[in-house]
Design an enzyme around this catalytic site. Structure first.
Site, PDB file in Angstrom:
ATOM      1  N   CYS A   1      -6.823   2.295   5.000  1.00  0.00           N
ATOM      2  CA  CYS A   1      -7.487   1.063   5.420  1.00  0.00           C
ATOM      3  C   CYS A   1      -7.080   0.750   6.864  1.00  0.00           C
ATOM      4  O   CYS A   1      -6.205   1.426   7.425  1.00  0.00           O
ATOM      5  CB  CYS A   1      -7.097  -0.077   4.479  1.00  0.00           C
ATOM      6  SG  CYS A   1      -5.387  -0.646   4.700  1.00  0.00           S
TER       7      CYS A   1
ATOM      8  N   GLU B   1       0.635   4.011   1.665  1.00  0.00           N
ATOM      9  CA  GLU B   1       0.948   4.539   2.999  1.00  0.00           C
ATOM     10  C   GLU B   1       2.093   3.773   3.650  1.00  0.00           C
ATOM     11  O   GLU B   1       2.980   4.368   4.271  1.00  0.00           O
ATOM     12  CB  GLU B   1      -0.277   4.460   3.922  1.00  0.00           C
ATOM     13  CG  GLU B   1      -1.482   5.206   3.422  1.00  0.00           C
ATOM     14  CD  GLU B   1      -2.455   4.318   2.657  1.00  0.00           C
ATOM     15  OE1 GLU B   1      -2.014   3.570   1.750  1.00  0.00           O
ATOM     16  OE2 GLU B   1      -3.650   4.380   2.949  1.00  0.00           O
TER      17      GLU B   1
ATOM     18  N   HIS C   1       0.836  -1.199   0.000  1.00  0.00           N
ATOM     19  CA  HIS C   1       0.000   0.000   0.000  1.00  0.00           C
ATOM     20  C   HIS C   1       0.873   1.253   0.000  1.00  0.00           C
ATOM     21  O   HIS C   1       1.971   1.263   0.563  1.00  0.00           O
ATOM     22  CB  HIS C   1      -0.898   0.024   1.235  1.00  0.00           C
ATOM     23  CG  HIS C   1      -2.005  -0.976   1.199  1.00  0.00           C
ATOM     24  ND1 HIS C   1      -3.196  -0.764   1.835  1.00  0.00           N
ATOM     25  CD2 HIS C   1      -2.099  -2.194   0.622  1.00  0.00           C
ATOM     26  CE1 HIS C   1      -3.985  -1.810   1.648  1.00  0.00           C
ATOM     27  NE2 HIS C   1      -3.332  -2.692   0.919  1.00  0.00           N
TER      28      HIS C   1
ATOM     29  N   CYS D   1      -3.206   0.322   7.257  1.00  0.00           N
ATOM     30  CA  CYS D   1      -2.422   1.552   7.119  1.00  0.00           C
ATOM     31  C   CYS D   1      -2.707   2.547   8.247  1.00  0.00           C
ATOM     32  O   CYS D   1      -1.790   3.184   8.767  1.00  0.00           O
ATOM     33  CB  CYS D   1      -2.679   2.174   5.754  1.00  0.00           C
ATOM     34  SG  CYS D   1      -2.100   1.109   4.403  1.00  0.00           S
TER      35      CYS D   1
END
Length: 159
Positions: free
Chosen positions: A93, A65, A63, A96
């Site tokens: 999410c 992040e 991801h 993260c």
């Protein structure tokens, strides 16, 4: 709008940092990834950058992040991202948001909300866990631009 405006009046999210995150999201889009980009900022400087790379790396942790926070931790030489701000084009999410909480990220600034997996108050709120570190939260910076890129990506995927 700030999560707790009365407590945190001094901070004003900066559009140029979200624009940098959007540029990374566009790179993800061009690479066939869900277009999410993120930057970590400290003292007015970008110290970490990331974009989605789950498909390219076949990595569940790929991801934007996570990549940006990992890059920032390398830059600082510590996993503690105190006094740092995470700018991300899509609401983080649970993984993260939890990483930002565990890293003691001072602030999270995001663009588009995520009705399905958003963990900063839209679907759930990881940042409100009892006794956990609580970053300041700013929602909706360049939300339309961030959402438009995501819509374009998913429209193309459906064709």
């Amino acid at each position: 709008m700030p999560y707790n405006a009365m407590k945190h009046r001094a901070y004003v999210p900066e559009k140029n940092f979200m624009e940098a995150a959007l540029q990374l999201a566009e790179e993800a889009f061009a690479a066939g990834e869900v277009p999410v980009g993120a930057v970590v900022v400290k003292d007015g400087q970008i110290i970490g950058r990331g974009r989605n790379r789950r498909e390219a790396e076949q990595n569940v942790l790929g991801h934007a992040e996570i990549e940006a926070m990992t890059d920032a931790a390398r830059t600082l030489g510590t996993w503690r991202l105190e006094n740092c701000t995470l700018y991300v084009t899509l609401e983080p999410c649970p993984m993260c948001a939890g990483t930002a909480v565990n890293a003691h990220m001072a602030r999270i600034v995001y663009g588009a909300e995520d009705d399905v997996m958003g963990a900063c108050g839209t679907a759930v709120s990881v940042i409100d866990l009892p006794r956990a570190f609580k970053p300041e939260l700013y929602r909706g910076l360049l939300a339309e631009e961030c959402a438009a890129l995501l819509r374009k990506f998913f429209e193309q995927r459906r064709k």
